[in-house]
Design a protein around this motif. Structure first.
Motif, PDB file in Angstrom:
ATOM      1  N   UNK A  90       0.847  -1.187   0.000  1.00 31.35           N
ATOM      2  CA  UNK A  90       0.000   0.000   0.000  1.00 31.35           C
ATOM      3  C   UNK A  90       0.884   1.239   0.000  1.00 31.35           C
ATOM      4  N   UNK A  91       0.445   2.274  -0.714  1.00 34.27           N
ATOM      5  CA  UNK A  91       1.164   3.551  -0.730  1.00 34.27           C
ATOM      6  C   UNK A  91       0.153   4.670  -0.511  1.00 34.27           C
ATOM      7  N   UNK A  92       0.441   5.545   0.448  1.00 32.84           N
ATOM      8  CA  UNK A  92      -0.380   6.726   0.716  1.00 32.84           C
ATOM      9  C   UNK A  92       0.506   7.957   0.654  1.00 32.84           C
ATOM     10  N   UNK A  93      -0.070   9.124   0.892  1.00 30.29           N
ATOM     11  CA  UNK A  93       0.682  10.376   0.814  1.00 30.29           C
ATOM     12  C   UNK A  93       1.742  10.512   1.892  1.00 30.29           C
ATOM     13  N   UNK A  94       1.605   9.799   2.998  1.00 27.62           N
ATOM     14  CA  UNK A  94       2.498   9.978   4.136  1.00 27.62           C
ATOM     15  C   UNK A  94       3.118   8.674   4.635  1.00 27.62           C
ATOM     16  N   UNK A  95       2.779   7.544   4.012  1.00 20.13           N
ATOM     17  CA  UNK A  95       3.314   6.253   4.461  1.00 20.13           C
ATOM     18  C   UNK A  95       3.121   5.190   3.391  1.00 20.13           C
ATOM     19  N   UNK A  96       3.826   4.057   3.583  1.00 27.83           N
ATOM     20  CA  UNK A  96       3.624   2.888   2.736  1.00 27.83           C
ATOM     21  C   UNK A  96       3.814   1.640   3.586  1.00 27.83           C
ATOM     22  N   UNK A  97       3.290   0.512   3.095  1.00 26.32           N
ATOM     23  CA  UNK A  97       3.331  -0.746   3.840  1.00 26.32           C
ATOM     24  C   UNK A  97       4.092  -1.785   3.022  1.00 26.32           C
TER      25      UNK A  97
END
Length: 101
Positions: free
Chosen positions: A40-47
């Motif tokens: 997962x990738x978001x604007x402030x983090x990734x997994x």
């Protein structure tokens, strides 16, 4: 009396400055890597999930180098400083993300 006080003050300042300088350079030099699948990738983090199935959420303030070049589902290698935990929040800095070889 003033000379003794001035010498003591100078010694305390010298020790304080010497104590602060060494810790930063040791922490900055300790780079670690994590290899796994980008979930997962978001604007402030990734997994990233490693080979054992453990997922790690890595947060960032500035988008790390190479994150824009990989996609969800890719096998990646993350270079970071700090400590990873599957329970606690990530307390380090992500230096770069690259396609795993």
């Amino acid at each position: 009396m003033k000379r003794i006080f001035a010498c003591l003050l100078a010694a305390v300042l010298l020790l304080a400055c010497a104590g602060c300088g060494g810790k930063k350079s040791e922490a900055a030099a300790e780079e670690k890597t994590l290899t796994g699948t980008l979930d997962e990738v978001k604007d402030f983090m990734f997994v990233v999930t490693d080979q054992d199935g453990t997922s790690y959420a890595l947060n960032f303030e500035k988008k790390p180098e190479g994150l824009a070049d990989v996609s969800v589902g890719d096998s990646v290698t993350v270079t970071y400083t700090g400590e990873l935990s599957e329970i606690d929040a990530f307390t380090g800095t992500v230096l770069r993300v690259e396609q795993a070889k």
